[in-house]
Design a protein around this motif. Sequence first.
Motif, PDB file in Angstrom:
ATOM      1  N   PHE A 108      45.980  41.375  49.556  1.00  0.00           N
ATOM      2  CA  PHE A 108      46.122  42.256  48.785  1.00  0.00           C
ATOM      3  C   PHE A 108      46.319  43.675  49.141  1.00  0.00           C
TER       4      PHE A 108
ATOM      5  N   ILE B 114      45.766  52.759  48.258  1.00  0.00           N
ATOM      6  CA  ILE B 114      45.162  51.454  48.286  1.00  0.00           C
ATOM      7  C   ILE B 114      45.506  50.792  46.682  1.00  0.00           C
ATOM      8  N   ARG B 115      45.260  51.667  45.821  1.00  0.00           N
ATOM      9  CA  ARG B 115      45.529  50.981  44.317  1.00  0.00           C
ATOM     10  C   ARG B 115      46.812  51.935  43.660  1.00  0.00           C
TER      11      ARG B 115
ATOM     12  N   PRO C 274      31.858  44.188  52.402  1.00  0.00           N
ATOM     13  CA  PRO C 274      32.620  43.618  51.201  1.00  0.00           C
ATOM     14  C   PRO C 274      32.746  42.100  51.335  1.00  0.00           C
TER      15      PRO C 274
ATOM     16  N   LYS D 154      39.938  46.163  39.758  1.00  0.00           N
ATOM     17  CA  LYS D 154      40.902  45.133  39.110  1.00  0.00           C
ATOM     18  C   LYS D 154      41.951  45.114  40.271  1.00  0.00           C
ATOM     19  N   TYR D 155      42.545  43.751  40.644  1.00  0.00           N
ATOM     20  CA  TYR D 155      43.439  43.619  41.496  1.00  0.00           C
ATOM     21  C   TYR D 155      44.539  44.479  41.123  1.00  0.00           C
ATOM     22  N   SER D 156      45.066  45.345  42.006  1.00  0.00           N
ATOM     23  CA  SER D 156      46.261  46.148  41.917  1.00  0.00           C
ATOM     24  C   SER D 156      47.611  45.643  42.770  1.00  0.00           C
TER      25      SER D 156
ATOM     26  N   ASP E 254      32.231  45.476  48.004  1.00  0.00           N
ATOM     27  CA  ASP E 254      33.498  45.596  47.594  1.00  0.00           C
ATOM     28  C   ASP E 254      33.969  44.158  46.723  1.00  0.00           C
ATOM     29  N   PHE E 255      34.323  44.490  45.392  1.00  0.00           N
ATOM     30  CA  PHE E 255      34.549  43.230  44.798  1.00  0.00           C
ATOM     31  C   PHE E 255      36.078  43.495  44.086  1.00  0.00           C
ATOM     32  N   ILE E 256      36.979  42.531  44.085  1.00  0.00           N
ATOM     33  CA  ILE E 256      38.218  42.616  43.459  1.00  0.00           C
ATOM     34  C   ILE E 256      38.294  41.349  42.413  1.00  0.00           C
TER      35      ILE E 256
ATOM     36  N   GLN F  91      34.797  40.812  48.406  1.00  0.00           N
ATOM     37  CA  GLN F  91      36.011  40.729  47.552  1.00  0.00           C
ATOM     38  C   GLN F  91      35.731  39.726  46.408  1.00  0.00           C
TER      39      GLN F  91
ATOM     40  N   ARG G 193      50.308  45.789  45.148  1.00  0.00           N
ATOM     41  CA  ARG G 193      50.936  46.649  46.193  1.00  0.00           C
ATOM     42  C   ARG G 193      52.001  46.199  46.854  1.00  0.00           C
TER      43      ARG G 193
HETATM   44  N1  5AD Z   1      43.638  45.982  44.549  1.00  0.00           N
HETATM   45  C1  5AD Z   1      42.545  46.284  44.047  1.00  0.00           C
HETATM   46  N2  5AD Z   1      41.497  46.658  45.360  1.00  0.00           N
HETATM   47  C2  5AD Z   1      41.760  46.661  46.389  1.00  0.00           C
HETATM   48  N3  5AD Z   1      41.042  46.930  47.414  1.00  0.00           N
HETATM   49  C3  5AD Z   1      42.001  46.795  48.440  1.00  0.00           C
HETATM   50  N4  5AD Z   1      43.158  46.856  48.030  1.00  0.00           N
HETATM   51  C4  5AD Z   1      43.340  46.448  46.490  1.00  0.00           C
HETATM   52  C5  5AD Z   1      44.185  46.204  45.887  1.00  0.00           C
HETATM   53  N5  5AD Z   1      45.242  45.885  45.935  1.00  0.00           N
HETATM   54  C6  5AD Z   1      39.940  47.174  47.443  1.00  0.00           C
HETATM   55  C7  5AD Z   1      38.978  46.322  48.358  1.00  0.00           C
HETATM   56  C8  5AD Z   1      38.679  46.966  49.589  1.00  0.00           C
HETATM   57  C9  5AD Z   1      38.294  48.583  49.047  1.00  0.00           C
HETATM   58  C10 5AD Z   1      38.706  49.623  49.931  1.00  0.00           C
HETATM   59  O1  5AD Z   1      39.461  48.503  47.814  1.00  0.00           O
HETATM   60  O2  5AD Z   1      37.803  45.832  47.456  1.00  0.00           O
HETATM   61  O3  5AD Z   1      37.577  46.607  50.229  1.00  0.00           O
END
Ligand code: 5AD
Length: 452
Positions: free
Chosen positions: A174, A60-61, A276, A348-350, A316-318, A278, A352
């Motif tokens: 994401f 996922i990250r 979530p 933190k946004y990762s 869940d939050f990004i 986000q 992918r």
């Molecule tokens: N970067 C960061 N967080 C992510 N999630 C999913 N993909 C990413 C990403 N690329 C988080 C989302 C999701 C949780 C399981 O993981 O918040 O709901």
Amino acid sequence: MAPRPVPNGKNTKSVFIKTYGCQMNVYDSERMADVLAPIGYAAVDTPDHADLVILNTCHIREKAAEKVYSELGRIRKHQKSNNPDMKVAVAGCVAQAEGAEIKRRAPVVDMVLGPQTYHRLPEMIAKVTRETGDVLETDFDTVEKFDALPAGRNAKGYSAFLTVQEGCDKFCTFCVVPYTRGAEVSRPVDQIVAEARSLASQGVREITLIGQNVDAYHADGPDGSQWGLGNLIRHLAKIGGIDRMRFTTSHPRDMDADLIETLATEPKLMPYLHLPVQAGSDRVLDAMNRGHTYAHYRDLIARIRAARPDIALSGDFIVGFPGETDQDFEDTMNCVREIGYASSFSFKYSVRPGTPGASLPRQVPEDVKSERLKRLQELLYMQQREWNESLIGKTLDVLVEGTARGDGQLFGRSPYLTGTHFDGPEELIGQIVPVTITSAGVNSLVGSIAKT
Ligand code: 5AD
Ligand code: SF4
């Protein structure tokens, strides 16, 4: 993991399964153990001397995915010094996403298997033992997998996950899940009922129905009509021995009126919801392809709270999605202030590889992401603490799961899923015990058995 007995009584081999990531991986790891038990593999809790090591991985990250490679380095050492015949498998979402690349980076790996192929583990093991070739199994056939898995479960403990739905058609920009887990598939009702009965007959008292989009569940019910998650929950709640039910993960687009009504009327359904959002900015939600606005989410929460006023809400939050401005981030902070959360997961946004988000312009610098995450978590953890502190003096029913590590106390979960510690005899493990809460932290509660 405690060694589990195998049906033929011959624990001729041992398997160590390490699980990363979400609840579905926890479920899948248990099912892998169920598939391996009849061919003589007993589960062990260290890799040191295991005949088979399975890493059930998360993609996922980036951090989650990279952990696998460092673990494989450690496994190679065990193999060298303890058991040269040790076989090594990488399962789960990293396997699905990276396939043959894993073997190139880590030659110690004999088998790479995606989340939809682990029912074929016995033939894969036979193949790598007989031949020198490696195995790569990353087909997508979720239905075949569920049909092939044994109906009975080898339950561990008193609270169990049960997969009812798998995969995702939402394609948030994401997220890797639609690529690693495939399209949304719901399991047939009778398969789920059989598994729930098997769990109940082994003493399980709480079942959490899981799915990447669990409220997208739909299947033909025994009455010939289409059943959604609400029908399924009400049906399973009738199984003797099952006292508590939960479900996760929800999506704001899929929660329907019947499910909200079920939250209000089904007493076995616990007052906890992971839904979530986000982000709080409509611009960001749109760029994320979430398919809903903040107003939609806020109205949904209002309806849920009207139905179940004591619900503990989790999200869940990004932060730092590409193009997220200071103002967009403030919208997320305002969302948290307005909604109020009892628990949360924030990231933190990762980036992918292969997802649309990876090629978006205006990626947010790492230091900005870190700063935003810090501010967001300060707010979320303050809310979590306040929520937990509001429970002080209340008596909550705690399902006792075991003893807590370190403090010798019993450990269980409140209806709100909060980990709860209290003093008591070990005979209470597996019981639902009324506990009066005496103190609270960010992540857990402490109490004592209620005086009657
Ligand atoms: N970067 C960061 N967080 C992510 N999630 C999913 N993909 C990413 C990403 N690329 C988080 C989302 C999701 C949780 C399981 O993981 O918040 O709901
Ligand atoms: Fe990923 Fe979005 Fe699907 Fe959730 S709904 S699994 S975040 S793509």
